[in-house]
Enzyme design. Structure first.
Site, PDB file in Angstrom:
ATOM      1  N   SER A   9       0.901  -1.295  -0.045  1.00  0.00           N
ATOM      2  CA  SER A   9      -0.077   0.074  -0.169  1.00  0.00           C
ATOM      3  C   SER A   9       0.838   1.172  -0.199  1.00  0.00           C
ATOM      4  O   SER A   9       0.336   2.590  -0.405  1.00  0.00           O
ATOM      5  CB  SER A   9      -0.822   0.026   1.151  1.00  0.00           C
ATOM      6  OG  SER A   9      -1.452  -1.116   1.491  1.00  0.00           O
ATOM      7  N   PHE A  10       2.016   1.344   0.548  1.00  0.00           N
ATOM      8  CA  PHE A  10       2.766   2.587   0.597  1.00  0.00           C
ATOM      9  C   PHE A  10       4.374   2.168   0.443  1.00  0.00           C
ATOM     10  O   PHE A  10       5.101   2.727   1.029  1.00  0.00           O
ATOM     11  CB  PHE A  10       2.421   3.430   1.818  1.00  0.00           C
ATOM     12  CG  PHE A  10       2.453   2.625   3.262  1.00  0.00           C
ATOM     13  CD1 PHE A  10       1.164   2.246   3.466  1.00  0.00           C
ATOM     14  CD2 PHE A  10       3.327   2.296   3.956  1.00  0.00           C
ATOM     15  CE1 PHE A  10       0.960   1.435   4.739  1.00  0.00           C
ATOM     16  CE2 PHE A  10       3.361   1.600   5.145  1.00  0.00           C
ATOM     17  CZ  PHE A  10       2.143   1.373   5.608  1.00  0.00           C
ATOM     18  N   SER A  11       4.510   0.888  -0.196  1.00  0.00           N
ATOM     19  CA  SER A  11       6.235   0.578  -0.411  1.00  0.00           C
ATOM     20  C   SER A  11       6.174  -0.094  -1.749  1.00  0.00           C
ATOM     21  O   SER A  11       5.202  -0.513  -2.254  1.00  0.00           O
ATOM     22  CB  SER A  11       6.535  -0.244   0.670  1.00  0.00           C
ATOM     23  OG  SER A  11       5.477  -1.333   0.733  1.00  0.00           O
ATOM     24  N   LYS A  46      13.047  -2.771   0.795  1.00  0.00           N
ATOM     25  CA  LYS A  46      11.565  -2.207   0.820  1.00  0.00           C
ATOM     26  C   LYS A  46      11.638  -0.594   0.995  1.00  0.00           C
ATOM     27  O   LYS A  46      12.225  -0.316   1.685  1.00  0.00           O
ATOM     28  CB  LYS A  46      10.862  -2.952   1.890  1.00  0.00           C
ATOM     29  CG  LYS A  46       9.382  -2.332   2.103  1.00  0.00           C
ATOM     30  CD  LYS A  46       8.894  -3.457   3.026  1.00  0.00           C
ATOM     31  CE  LYS A  46       7.477  -2.978   3.562  1.00  0.00           C
ATOM     32  NZ  LYS A  46       6.548  -4.097   4.093  1.00  0.00           N
ATOM     33  N   SER A 104      16.155  -9.788   3.824  1.00  0.00           N
ATOM     34  CA  SER A 104      16.432 -11.009   3.055  1.00  0.00           C
ATOM     35  C   SER A 104      15.265 -11.190   1.969  1.00  0.00           C
ATOM     36  O   SER A 104      14.291 -11.089   2.156  1.00  0.00           O
ATOM     37  CB  SER A 104      16.671 -12.182   4.049  1.00  0.00           C
ATOM     38  OG  SER A 104      15.461 -12.076   5.015  1.00  0.00           O
ATOM     39  N   GLU A 145       5.359 -16.023  -2.231  1.00  0.00           N
ATOM     40  CA  GLU A 145       4.268 -16.282  -1.055  1.00  0.00           C
ATOM     41  C   GLU A 145       3.957 -17.420  -1.130  1.00  0.00           C
ATOM     42  O   GLU A 145       3.597 -17.996  -2.318  1.00  0.00           O
ATOM     43  CB  GLU A 145       3.282 -15.241  -1.348  1.00  0.00           C
ATOM     44  CG  GLU A 145       3.708 -13.800  -1.149  1.00  0.00           C
ATOM     45  CD  GLU A 145       2.564 -12.787  -1.650  1.00  0.00           C
ATOM     46  OE1 GLU A 145       1.411 -13.185  -1.658  1.00  0.00           O
ATOM     47  OE2 GLU A 145       2.887 -11.601  -1.674  1.00  0.00           O
ATOM     48  N   ASP A 171      -1.291 -10.931  11.984  1.00  0.00           N
ATOM     49  CA  ASP A 171      -2.024 -10.595  10.514  1.00  0.00           C
ATOM     50  C   ASP A 171      -1.294 -11.902   9.788  1.00  0.00           C
ATOM     51  O   ASP A 171      -0.890 -11.840   8.610  1.00  0.00           O
ATOM     52  CB  ASP A 171      -1.500  -9.388   9.663  1.00  0.00           C
ATOM     53  CG  ASP A 171      -2.365  -9.197   8.623  1.00  0.00           C
ATOM     54  OD1 ASP A 171      -3.315  -9.748   8.445  1.00  0.00           O
ATOM     55  OD2 ASP A 171      -1.796  -8.321   7.781  1.00  0.00           O
ATOM     56  N   GLU A 194      -0.066 -15.033   2.420  1.00  0.00           N
ATOM     57  CA  GLU A 194       0.405 -13.937   1.929  1.00  0.00           C
ATOM     58  C   GLU A 194       1.772 -13.616   2.580  1.00  0.00           C
ATOM     59  O   GLU A 194       2.741 -12.971   1.761  1.00  0.00           O
ATOM     60  CB  GLU A 194      -0.554 -12.693   1.532  1.00  0.00           C
ATOM     61  CG  GLU A 194      -1.442 -12.905   0.388  1.00  0.00           C
ATOM     62  CD  GLU A 194      -2.454 -11.910   0.408  1.00  0.00           C
ATOM     63  OE1 GLU A 194      -3.313 -12.415   1.566  1.00  0.00           O
ATOM     64  OE2 GLU A 194      -2.609 -11.052  -0.204  1.00  0.00           O
ATOM     65  N   ASP A 225       5.926  -8.974   7.286  1.00  0.00           N
ATOM     66  CA  ASP A 225       4.853  -8.148   7.511  1.00  0.00           C
ATOM     67  C   ASP A 225       4.321  -8.057   8.862  1.00  0.00           C
ATOM     68  O   ASP A 225       3.310  -8.564   9.456  1.00  0.00           O
ATOM     69  CB  ASP A 225       3.493  -8.465   6.602  1.00  0.00           C
ATOM     70  CG  ASP A 225       2.704  -7.273   6.342  1.00  0.00           C
ATOM     71  OD1 ASP A 225       3.056  -6.306   6.918  1.00  0.00           O
ATOM     72  OD2 ASP A 225       1.698  -7.387   5.629  1.00  0.00           O
TER      73      ASP A 225
HETATM   74  P1  ATP Z   1       0.638  -4.028   2.161  1.00  0.00           P
HETATM   75  O1  ATP Z   1       1.485  -3.221   2.883  1.00  0.00           O
HETATM   76  O2  ATP Z   1      -0.639  -3.264   1.464  1.00  0.00           O
HETATM   77  O3  ATP Z   1       0.017  -4.757   3.494  1.00  0.00           O
HETATM   78  P2  ATP Z   1       2.383  -5.855   1.361  1.00  0.00           P
HETATM   79  O4  ATP Z   1       2.558  -6.376   2.776  1.00  0.00           O
HETATM   80  O5  ATP Z   1       1.995  -7.058   0.584  1.00  0.00           O
HETATM   81  O6  ATP Z   1       1.163  -4.824   1.230  1.00  0.00           O
HETATM   82  P3  ATP Z   1       5.219  -5.360   1.252  1.00  0.00           P
HETATM   83  O7  ATP Z   1       5.568  -5.834   2.553  1.00  0.00           O
HETATM   84  O8  ATP Z   1       5.633  -3.913   0.781  1.00  0.00           O
HETATM   85  O9  ATP Z   1       3.556  -4.967   1.074  1.00  0.00           O
HETATM   86  O10 ATP Z   1       5.228  -6.239   0.086  1.00  0.00           O
HETATM   87  C1  ATP Z   1       5.031  -6.103  -1.360  1.00  0.00           C
HETATM   88  C2  ATP Z   1       5.116  -7.231  -2.108  1.00  0.00           C
HETATM   89  O11 ATP Z   1       6.818  -7.579  -2.145  1.00  0.00           O
HETATM   90  C3  ATP Z   1       4.556  -8.373  -1.771  1.00  0.00           C
HETATM   91  O12 ATP Z   1       4.045  -9.110  -3.056  1.00  0.00           O
HETATM   92  C4  ATP Z   1       5.625  -9.328  -1.071  1.00  0.00           C
HETATM   93  O13 ATP Z   1       5.273 -10.686  -1.215  1.00  0.00           O
HETATM   94  C5  ATP Z   1       6.864  -8.923  -1.640  1.00  0.00           C
HETATM   95  N1  ATP Z   1       8.014  -8.995  -0.617  1.00  0.00           N
HETATM   96  C6  ATP Z   1       7.851  -8.286   0.576  1.00  0.00           C
HETATM   97  N2  ATP Z   1       8.953  -8.760   1.178  1.00  0.00           N
HETATM   98  C7  ATP Z   1       9.893  -9.342   0.406  1.00  0.00           C
HETATM   99  C8  ATP Z   1      11.052  -9.936   0.765  1.00  0.00           C
HETATM  100  N3  ATP Z   1      11.635  -9.923   1.643  1.00  0.00           N
HETATM  101  N4  ATP Z   1      11.386 -10.791  -0.673  1.00  0.00           N
HETATM  102  C9  ATP Z   1      10.600 -11.170  -1.655  1.00  0.00           C
HETATM  103  N5  ATP Z   1       9.305 -10.402  -1.822  1.00  0.00           N
HETATM  104  C10 ATP Z   1       8.960  -9.660  -0.775  1.00  0.00           C
END
Ligand code: ATP
Length: 483
Positions: free
Chosen positions: A24-26, A43, A93, A99, A138, A142, A156
């Site tokens: 949502s914001f990243s 991120k 990492s 996912e 949470d 995912e 997350d």
């Molecule tokens: P929101 O912030 O809306 O809850 P989110 O948790 O999916 O969404 P991010 O944590 O920014 O947001 O992740 C965005 C995407 O990047 C996701 O699809 C996630 O699977 C992928 N992602 C996040 N962290 C990693 C990681 N360490 N390695 C590989 N992919 C990642």
């Protein structure tokens, strides 16, 4: 990456290779550290948006929790954080294998052996969280990622709670917020425990409820609490209204029934001291060696494009300049980011096969298929129309926007509905008209042009051309003159 660095990292210490996902914001990037050539997920969060949406607490909690969990291999590791005037950077990492949710969708469900393994890893992760006084709050497929060897990396932690540390502070996600979320829920409803739903003080037991839901989902391929709207899901949760399909393993059922329990204190493990010994001792884990879970099952389809080390493309500069950013977004559109999915050639029709359009169905065939469709989990979304084609597509908001997984249902009517497969809620419909046009950009990416909006879609399985053809056929069927 050295822990005791004498200077903070800067974006120029990394080569940003591709966008792996957007929240949502990243935005999350795959990056290689310039010096070590080691891979990381970075991120990048927009400061202005975090402040505007009052998400500072969310970001701080994620950072605090990840730092506390750094000693366990079952969590995404936070290696470093740094910032510039516009962005915050979390160096994490890199979860090469994406996912759990994607793999569940791909495999439809897991065999019990796999479920036992991943439930065991998840339980060890839960034990570690508890030892660090953290409730995730949470937990869902995912938020469970896989590393290169297919071990889990829980991620997350924005909604997490550190017991003791922020107990006195009113957190945005605490009881008030939970009550608010009941009416305007933004995340996934299916894994929320009844006490969180009712705004009661959360405990570690909330994660045990989600743990039970995830075990069920790995076995069945669907979450236990499913309904056409979030309101109905909440009602089902409150009434413990869920069923086990025929053939559901009895031992697994016993475990799930002991975890998905309304009263948090009565959930299996809720009264254990440090480790969840009563869960470990459940007969579902009779083959688990808790001291060594062994190698992870290979969930891969054997075609992982990313199995080798990444290389820095010729001419790529380190850092995240506007130019590089624009290029990465362009690459994302033309070379989508799901490494685990096979890139299929579009199926070639054999010469002898008659050319039959999707819409070429007799009334009898339609009725027959409608009868079968009644038992379909998506039938409630299509107003009794016959589903002609379906599939999970990534729906992007604008060419540079977030990608969301949606089940698309192309039906007679004509309609093109899309449903959030994790909450099982209807999210919308692409309006049909004679001016509708499809445009395939490559095997995966395609656009649907409507008079008021362009829909940016991506078929991770590589059948974009089939989708365009199917939509075109339905348009032609209903608006024959123009097309
Ligand atoms: P929101 O912030 O809306 O809850 P989110 O948790 O999916 O969404 P991010 O944590 O920014 O947001 O992740 C965005 C995407 O990047 C996701 O699809 C996630 O699977 C992928 N992602 C996040 N962290 C990693 C990681 N360490 N390695 C590989 N992919 C990642």
């Amino acid at each position: 990456m050295p822990q005791n660095e004498d200077r903070k990292k800067v974006p120029k210490d990394f080569y940003f290779l591709k966008i792996v996902g957007e929240g949502s914001f990243s935005t999350v990037y795959l990056a290689l550290e310039a010096e070590s050539k080691k891979e990381y997920a970075i991120k990048v969060l927009k400061k202005r948006q975090i402040i505007r949406e009052n998400k500072m607490e969310y970001v701080n909690r994620e950072k605090k929790s990840l730092l506390k969990l750094g000693g366990s291999k079952y969590f995404v590791h936070l290696y470093a954080t740094f910032q510039d005037s516009e962005h915050l950077y979390f160096v994490l990492s890199y979860a090469r294998n994406g996912e759990l949710l994607n793999h569940l969708i791909r495999h439809k469900s897991f065999c019990l052996e796999w479920v036992e393994f991943y439930a065991a890893e998840l339980l060890l992760a839960l034990e570690y969280m508890k030892s660090k006084h953290i409730i995730h709050r949470d937990l869902k497929p995912e938020n469970i990622l896989f590393d290169r060897n297919w071990h889990i990396l829980v991620t997350d932690f924005g909604s997490s709670k550190i017991i003791g540390e922020d107990d006195t502070v009113q957190q945005p996600n605490d009881s008030n917020n939970c009550r608010r979320r009941k009416n305007s829920f933004v995340g996934t409803a299916q894994y929320v425990s009844p006490e969180v739903l009712h705004g009661e003080k959360p405990s570690y037991s909330a994660d045990l409820w989600a743990f039970g839901c995830i075990i069920y989902q790995m076995i069945v391929g669907q979450t236990p609490f499913r309904a056409g709207s979030e309101y109905l899901i909440f009602q089902k949760i409150t009434n413990l209204d869920y069923e086990f399909p025929e053939g559901f393993d009895e031992t697994a059922r016993d475990l799930v029934e002991k975890l998905i329990v309304i009263v948090p204190e009565n959930r299996l493990g809720a009264n254990d001291s440090t480790s969840y010994s009563s869960i470990r001792e459940h007969s579902f884990f009779k083959n688990t060696n808790w001291d060594d879970l062994g190698p992870a099952p290979a969930l891969s389809d054997g075609c992982d494009k990313d199995k080798d080390n990444f290389v820095i493309p010729n001419g790529l500069e380190p850092g995240l300049s506007d130019e590089i950013l624009a290029q990465l977004h362009l690459n994302m559109l033309s070379f989508p980011s799901e490494p685990e999915v096979v890139m299929h050639e579009p199926p070639v029709r054999k010469k002898s096969e008659p050319k039959r359009r999707l819409t070429d169905l007799t009334q009898e065939e339609i009725e027959e298929r409608l009868k079968l469709q009644k038992d379909d989990e998506y039938s409630s979304f299509v107003d009794g129309n016959l589903i002609l084609k379906r599939g999970i597509l990534e729906k992007k908001k604008g060419t540079f926007g977030f990608a969301r997984k949606r089940m698309f249902l192309l039906t007679f009517g004509p309609h093109l509905y899309y449903v959030d497969p994790s909450t099982m809620t209807l999210k919308g419909e692409v309006p049909f008209s004679e001016d509708m046009k499809t445009e395939a950009k490559n095997f995966k990416v395609f656009y649907v042009h409507t008079p008021n909006r362009i829909y940016y879609l991506e078929d991770p399985t590589g059948y974009a051309l089939e989708w365009c053809k199917a939509i075109d056929e339905v348009v032609t069927h209903y608006f024959p003159k123009k097309n």
